[in-house]
Design an enzyme around this catalytic site. Structure first.
Site, mmCIF file in Angstrom:
data_model
loop_
_atom_site.group_PDB
_atom_site.id
_atom_site.type_symbol
_atom_site.label_atom_id
_atom_site.label_comp_id
_atom_site.label_asym_id
_atom_site.label_seq_id
_atom_site.Cartn_x
_atom_site.Cartn_y
_atom_site.Cartn_z
ATOM 1 N N LYS A 102 1.241 -6.693 3.315
ATOM 2 C CA LYS A 102 0.148 -6.968 4.187
ATOM 3 C C LYS A 102 -0.422 -8.397 4.011
ATOM 4 C CE LYS A 102 0.464 -3.512 7.229
ATOM 5 N NZ LYS A 102 0.738 -3.661 8.584
ATOM 6 N N TYR A 140 2.521 -1.718 -0.022
ATOM 7 C CA TYR A 140 1.823 -1.830 1.357
ATOM 8 C C TYR A 140 0.917 -3.171 1.110
ATOM 9 C CZ TYR A 140 -0.827 -0.413 5.400
ATOM 10 O OH TYR A 140 -1.633 -0.593 6.624
#
Ligand code: NAP
Length: 234
Positions: free
Chosen positions: A145, A141
């Site tokens: 991001k 993640y």
């Protein structure tokens, strides 16, 4: 003037709050999500898996056909598949990169051309503070991001002279389905928030609304944390 606003991941959580916010301003909001559900305030919804570029292109083309050039694109759809890196499967890694990063690129690419032609528009990526603070269990993640920041800044320079802005909003800990089952680690994280409480989806929606407004027309390539101070100092 009623704008044509596309919001991915608008079926619930932060995306639904963003969709409601723009609709409350009188904008025509087109919602994209896997389930195809959307707040009743939306003008239209499409069932789209953002990790499939053909599905994204088809939905954006249909939206432009019905509502005209895209004025605002909010790239919000995202997932987590947390796990310590040593035990993270290829599938966990790929699923998150495919949705959170590939999907973001596909969505921005599909909407950009109409903005460039119209010489105005705003693309807002929903990132995260995860890559700035380092959250154990979120290698996939955080990488996705972090990638959004580079993506946004490259795009910002590509379209700056065309009146199109590209920015990132980086939420902290917000009360949605995504954070509902974090258990004790949620309490630990919440205790580290300088403002002393978690955020609500509406806290993100208002900032996204500002970045899409004419008041923010001179802001591009920015990363704006909306996190009660959680990432302060990073
Ligand atoms: P959420 O409540 O889990 O909602 C996720 C949304 O993304 C849903 O609308 C979901 O659609 C959609 N989605 C997921 N995968 C998709 C796919 N492949 N194609 C199309 N749509 C897809 O999450 P949230 O908390 O609102 O998160 C929204 C964004 O904020 C995400 O990018 C997340 O990373 C980011 N964020 C959240 C937090 C937080 O604390 N909540 C913090 C930092 C960043 P379906 O309903 O159809 O599944």
């Amino acid at each position: 003037m009623s704008r044509h606003v596309i919001v991915t991941g608008a079926s619930r959580g932060i995306g639904a709050a963003i969709a409601d916010h723009f609709a409350s301003l009188g904008d025509r909001v087109v919602a994209l999500s896997r389930s195809g559900s959307a707040p009743s305030t939306c003008a239209k919804s499409f069932t789209v898996d953002v990790s499939d570029s053909e599905q994204v292109n088809a939905a954006v083309k249909a939206a432009i056909g019905e509502f005209g050039p895209v004025d605002v694109c909010v790239v919000n759809a995202g997932i987590t598949r947390d796990g310590l890196a040593m035990r993270m499967s290829d599938e966990q890694w790929r699923e998150v990169i495919a949705t959170d990063l590939d999907g973001a690129f596909y969505t921005a690419r599909a909407t950009m051309a109409s903005m460039v032609r119209a010489r105005q528009g705003s693309i807002i990526f929903i990132g995260s503070i995860s890559p700035f603070v380092g959250v154990p269990g979120q290698a996939n993640y955080a990488a996705a991001k972090a990638g959004l920041v580079g993506l946004a800044r490259a795009l910002a320079k590509e379209v700056a002279t065309r009146g199109v802005t590209v920015n990132v909003v980086a939420p902290g800990l917000i009360e949605t389905d995504m954070t509902s089952d974090l258990g004790s680690s949620k309490d630990q994280m919440a205790a580290m928030i300088p403002m002393g409480h978690t955020g609500q989806p509406s806290d993100i929606a208002g900032v996204v609304g500002f970045l899409a407004s004419s008041q923010a027309r001179y802001i591009t390539g920015a990363v704006l944390a909306v996190d009660g101070g959680l990432a302060l100092g990073y």
